[in-house]
Structure formats: C-alpha cells, structure tokens
Write a protein that holds these residues in place. Structure first.
Motif, PDB file in Angstrom:
ATOM      1  N   PHE A  50       0.823  -1.203   0.000  1.00  0.00           N
ATOM      2  CA  PHE A  50       0.000   0.000   0.000  1.00  0.00           C
ATOM      3  C   PHE A  50       0.854   1.248   0.000  1.00  0.00           C
ATOM      4  CE2 PHE A  50      -2.478   3.285   2.144  1.00  0.00           C
ATOM      5  CZ  PHE A  50      -3.562   3.330   1.284  1.00  0.00           C
ATOM      6  N   PHE A  51       1.898   1.278   0.840  1.00  0.00           N
ATOM      7  CA  PHE A  51       2.742   2.454   0.934  1.00  0.00           C
ATOM      8  C   PHE A  51       3.789   2.520  -0.167  1.00  0.00           C
ATOM      9  CE2 PHE A  51       1.383   2.273   5.434  1.00  0.00           C
ATOM     10  CZ  PHE A  51       0.771   3.513   5.467  1.00  0.00           C
ATOM     11  N   SER A  97      -0.518   8.538   0.827  1.00  0.00           N
ATOM     12  CA  SER A  97      -1.289   7.412   1.350  1.00  0.00           C
ATOM     13  C   SER A  97      -2.327   7.878   2.364  1.00  0.00           C
ATOM     14  CB  SER A  97      -0.364   6.396   2.001  1.00  0.00           C
ATOM     15  OG  SER A  97       0.529   5.883   1.047  1.00  0.00           O
TER      16      SER A  97
END
Length: 162
Positions: A50-51, A97
């Motif tokens: 995700f990051f 994010s």
C-alpha cells in the motif's frame, strides 16, 4: 438479509460504491462474491504494498523519527505511526497514502477545548487576510486599511482571549 443477486443465500458481503456523491450499497452472498472474484480482491493487500515498495528496504530503514525512534520500515510493515512527530518526519513518504485513506492530509476533526481559541484565531486571521488581498486587488483601500487594523489587533491579542 438475502443476497441481492441470487436471492437465495444470506448476504455476507457489502459492496459500497460512491459516484459523484451518490452512494449505492449491494449485499451479496459469499458464492456470488466468489463468482465475482471479490473475495480475492484484497488477498494481496499488505501495508508495504500500500505504501509502495519503490524504495529499497535499506533506504526505508535509515529514516527514523528523532522522538520515538520508529523507522519508516517499521511504519510501513506495521501500518502504525509511533508518535505524532512521525507524521512530520515521514510526511513525504506517507502524505499521499494518508490522503487516499482519509480524503485529506490535514486534521479537521475535534481538538482539545484549550486549543479552540488558538484555532479560531488562526482561522479568522486567514479569512481576514484573504479578504484584505481581495480589497487591495479591487482598490478599496479604506476598507482594506480597516481590515488591516483588525488583523493587527487580533495578532496582538493573547491566543486565549479569542
């Protein structure tokens, strides 16, 4: 609640989609979800994915919060920030994010009562400065001078007196 697709089994999954501010929710059973491949949608999910994994782990582990000692690698792997200062230290890496998750990257929620005066003063000063620039652009100098004086008075006041 029964599945809205097959109408036979109990719904176990809820899909919510928002388009142009209009939300729509659909309740479906696990069989229909499997047939749509929805159960596997998040199977590859991890905070490191995700990051972003564009940077190497050696580079990520070098960046450390000077207050709590948390490394960027630990934040990415664990999905948790170590302290409030981490937001500043890792802002470049996490800013996008955080915006994707929360919609904004600045705090707009509740604040301690002791800070209400400070925040109200800051917001009022920002509003006055925008209005001052507008008055100057429109060459309304008398009104601009009055507003300038209000700004000076407000800046001179103690933060808690708002």
């Amino acid at each position: 609640m029964l599945c809205e697709y097959c109408g036979k089994q109990e719904a176990t999954t809820v899909l919510k989609q928002t388009i142009n501010g209009k939300s729509q929710m659909v309740h479906i059973c696990s069989d229909c979800a499997n047939s749509m491949l929805l159960n596997n949608f998040f199977s590859d999910f991890s905070f490191s994915n995700f990051f972003g994994t564009n940077s190497t782990s050696a580079i990520r582990s070098q960046k450390t919060c000077d207050q709590c000692g948390m490394t960027l690698e630990q934040v990415i792997e664990g999905g948790k920030i170590g302290c409030a200062h981490c937001y500043q230290v890792f802002s470049k890496e996490l800013g996008r994010s955080i915006e994707q998750i929360h919609g904004k990257s600045t705090h707009i929620g509740k604040v301690p009562k002791s800070m209400n005066g400070v925040i109200r003063k800051k917001n009022l000063l920002t509003e006055y400065r925008v209005e001052l620039n507008r008055l100057i652009a429109q060459q309304e100098f008398e009104k601009a001078a009055e507003l300038r004086d209000k700004i000076r008075d407000l800046e001179g006041k103690d933060e808690t007196s708002c």
